[in-house]
Design an enzyme around this catalytic site. Structure first.
Site, PDB file in Angstrom:
ATOM      1  N   GLU A 438       0.831  -1.201   0.000  1.00 22.21           N
ATOM      2  CA  GLU A 438       0.000   0.000   0.000  1.00 22.21           C
ATOM      3  C   GLU A 438       0.872   1.260   0.000  1.00 22.21           C
ATOM      4  OE1 GLU A 438      -2.949   2.314   3.171  1.00 22.21           O
ATOM      5  OE2 GLU A 438      -2.335   0.246   3.559  1.00 22.21           O
ATOM      6  N   ASP A 511      -1.160  -1.112   5.731  1.00 21.49           N
ATOM      7  CA  ASP A 511      -1.018  -0.484   7.043  1.00 21.49           C
ATOM      8  C   ASP A 511      -1.928  -1.150   8.072  1.00 21.49           C
ATOM      9  OD1 ASP A 511       0.730   1.261   5.888  1.00 21.49           O
ATOM     10  OD2 ASP A 511      -0.684   2.933   5.752  1.00 21.49           O
ATOM     11  N   ASP A 513      -4.156  -0.177  10.071  1.00 28.76           N
ATOM     12  CA  ASP A 513      -5.216   0.731  10.482  1.00 28.76           C
ATOM     13  C   ASP A 513      -6.480   0.417   9.690  1.00 28.76           C
ATOM     14  OD1 ASP A 513      -4.731   1.714   7.951  1.00 28.76           O
ATOM     15  OD2 ASP A 513      -3.856   3.606   8.614  1.00 28.76           O
ATOM     16  N   ASP A 515      -7.993   2.030   7.195  1.00 30.97           N
ATOM     17  CA  ASP A 515      -7.827   2.128   5.744  1.00 30.97           C
ATOM     18  C   ASP A 515      -7.079   0.915   5.189  1.00 30.97           C
ATOM     19  OD1 ASP A 515      -9.217   4.423   5.376  1.00 30.97           O
ATOM     20  OD2 ASP A 515      -7.481   5.756   5.463  1.00 30.97           O
TER      21      ASP A 515
END
Length: 648
Positions: A438, A511, A513, A515
């Site tokens: 990403e 990541d 998180d 998102d």
């Protein structure tokens, strides 16, 4: 060859005589090689025991004698299966000289499924169910109620413990049925003897759909969460199609239903179109899920394509020389085909592909006749079906043009796409890994820190297209998705060929998180819908980057969650004060840190993505990524309380 070795071989040849041929008596063969009879001794084999006994009750239902089957997981994890069929015969079986009840549970291939007139059709693949279950259980007891009496006998590891006896001779004459109770042998099922209630429930629901009017209950009496569910569908597979289409916008309601008989073969078909871009086609023979399809599926597909094209030409929707393909007319289709065949023949890798040619003829003839009449009598619905096929045809042509780009790895001209694939130097797929990373920043670190021999890097920018809501031509027009298809070298969808894959590890590295989780879900949806063999082969992984780094002097440790962080910090000396770095994204790590925490095979932790239940996965992806907001909102509201750490 030496003289001594020749003499040794001659001696071994002389010693290989009849005394060395082992004959396994009775059910010893089953205990010696259980996998030959139930597939495996894993959790799948454990549940197969239940289906072997349930199949006997289903056979009574197919013959028109049973209306109810009850399955119970007892508190001690044993199983009880009850049916209200005729009851297993108890008179003396002529060939064995023993009661038929004893014969059924102690002799392989004994039963009413082998041409003795007991059943017209039978649900079991092998017809060896009762005796195999007995052989693989520490204990089994059976009660039979018939002709005003209740009979009982029990077994120990397949051997008769208590001979058949009458325990009640005052039962009402209209009572009848069989009760089988067994405890799986932990010496056979060493992986586990604990039953999964969800696995049992899913199959029992399916059996209720496939046998309209039959009531099947599943009860779990184990102490944690006792439950009971009842399944009873008078509409049979019509309700199955409705169940499969939950969460979709359908073109018409209720589903179309077809039933008939041809040369002794009973055929049932139910179908419905929805706003989906895929087809969902399930086929069954005598309640056996024919995962690999076969002749009945071929007959249905041929008839469907012919009938829709014929109607389209008569209604002037299909013009000139145009013809809708099978893929066109099946876009958005959900269908269940269930046939009952007196002598089914199976082939294929898992013996779940029907090969009887007469099943194709029967399914084609019965379905085509009724479907043609339905379309003539329901022109508004018929118009919608043809129109959906026409739209699919246009999209297919657009996708065909886009597909050519993905045929070969060189077709994408990767060198002209800045920031895209940095390939590895090895051409051996077995040691090659493709990281989907990403963001450009993390992609840059990954490219610098990687092992160039084995690790390829494909950065993606932001969130890829949600393929659950897109047509195939839109999907192939997406640069990020096309890059992935091309890098893998496998094709996609129906053209997918896993033997051509360039990497045996596809690693999603996003990541830690919300998102990142969303991007990961989008990628998994893409892989599930268009590259499912990658999941089935175990080639898909999720990287596990750390959330924190803790430093104190020369001490450095990477931490995965808040609980571990607290434990590590509390274990350190008060001085000097530890430095805690929170990684909000992969891009915050330099090349060395990303390598040593997330990419180095010696230290990294990867989660392999496994596909245990395709239908459950299908439902989850549809709910999370599909067009209907309601089910997604309900799921979030129900499960939000289980989320302890939500990084917003």
């Amino acid at each position: 060859m030496s003289e001594e070795s020749n003499e040794t071989k001659a001696e071994q040849a002389r010693e290989y005589d009849a005394s060395q041929i082992q004959v396994l008596e009775g059910l010893e063969a089953v205990r010696k090689r259980p996998g030959m009879y139930i597939g495996s001794t894993t959790v799948q084999g454990l549940h197969h025991l239940v289906w072997e006994i349930v199949d006997n009750g289903i056979d009574e239902a197919l013959a028109g004698f049973a209306t109810e089957i009850n399955v119970t997981v007892e508190a001690d994890n044993s199983i009880t299966v009850t049916d209200n069929g005729r009851g297993i015969p108890v008179d003396i079986q002529q060939k064995t000289g023993k009661p038929a009840l004893e014969t059924v549970f102690t002799i392989l291939h004994a039963g009413g499924k082998f041409g003795g007139g007991g059943y017209k059709v039978s649900g079991g693949l092998h017809g060896v169910g009762a005796s195999v279950v007995n052989a693989l259980s520490t204990s089994l007891d059976v009660k039979v109620i018939r002709e005003g009496k209740e009979y009982y006998m029990d077994f120990d590891h397949g051997h008769v413990k208590t001979p058949m006896q009458v325990i009640d001779d005052q039962r009402p004459m209209d009572e009848h049925g069989t009760i089988v109770h067994f405890t799986p042998d932990p010496e056979i099922f060493r992986e586990t003897t604990v039953y999964n209630i969800k696995t049992l429930t899913e199959r029992i629901r399916e059996l209720a759909f496939l046998n309209k009017g039959l009531k099947i209950t599943i009860s779990d009496l184990r102490p944690d969460e006792p439950t009971k569910e009842e399944f009873h569908y008078e509409g049979g597979i019509r309700h199955y199609v409705e169940y499969l289409n939950e969460g979709h916008e359908v073109l018409f309601d209720p589903p179309i239903y077809v039933e008939g008989e041809h040369n002794g073969i009973e055929v049932e078909v139910s179908l419905q179109y929805s706003d989906d871009y895929r087809s969902n086609l399930l086929t069954f023979t005598n309640n056996i899920h024919t995962y690999e399809g076969g002749s009945h599926e071929t007959g249905f597909k041929t008839a469907l394509t012919r009938v829709i094209n014929d109607y389209g030409r008569k209604s002037d929707q299909i013009k000139g020389n145009m013809t809708l393909s099978g893929d066109d007319v099946r876009e958005g289709l959900t269908a269940v085909i269930s046939i009952k065949h007196p002598n089914p023949q199976f082939e294929g890798q898992t013996k779940t592909k029907l090969s009887n040619s007469d099943a194709r003829t029967a399914t084609d003839r019965i379905f085509a006749e009724t479907m043609s009449r339905f379309m003539m009598e329901n022109p508004e619905v018929a118009h919608k079906i043809v129109e959906k096929g026409l739209l699919a045809s246009k999209a297919r042509e657009a996708a065909k043009r886009a597909r050519e780009v993905t045929r070969k790895k060189s077709g994408l001209e990767i060198s002209n796409l800045p920031g895209k694939l940095a390939d590895n130097t090895s051409k051996d797929p077995a040691i090659s890994e493709l990281f989907i990373v990403e963001g450009d920043s993390a992609g840059g670190s990954a490219k610098q820190g990687r092992s160039r021999l084995t690790q390829a890097i494909l950065p993606i920018r932001g969130k890829i297209l949600n393929v659950e809501k897109a047509t195939l031509n839109r999907i192939l027009a997406n640069d990020e998705i096309r890059s992935l298809f091309t890098a893998l070298g496998t094709g996609f969808g129906e053209d997918f060929d896993i033997s051509k894959v360039n990497y045996h590890k596809l690693i999603i590295m996003t990541d830690a998180d919300v998102d990142g989780a969303h991007i990961r879900t989008l990628l998994l949806t893409l892989i599930y819908r268009f590259m499912r063999p990658m999941l089935e082969a175990g080639y898909v992984y999720i990287a596990q980057p750390p959330l924190y780094q803790v430093r104190q002097g020369k001490f450095v440790q990477y931490i995965d969650d808040d609980a571990e962080l607290e434990r590590v910090v509390n274990s350190l000396q008060p001085t000097p004060k530890p430095v805690i770095q929170r990684y909000k994204g992969l891009g915050e790590m330099d090349a060395e840190q990303l390598w040593e925490t997330t990419m180095d095979p010696e230290n990294r932790r990867l989660l392999r993505v496994q596909l245990d239940d395709a239908k459950q996965a299908d439902e989850i992806f549809e709910m999370l990524m599909g067009t209907k907001v309601g089910p997604r909102r309900e799921f979030i509201e129900t499960n939000a309380k289980f989320v302890e750490n939500l990084d917003l």
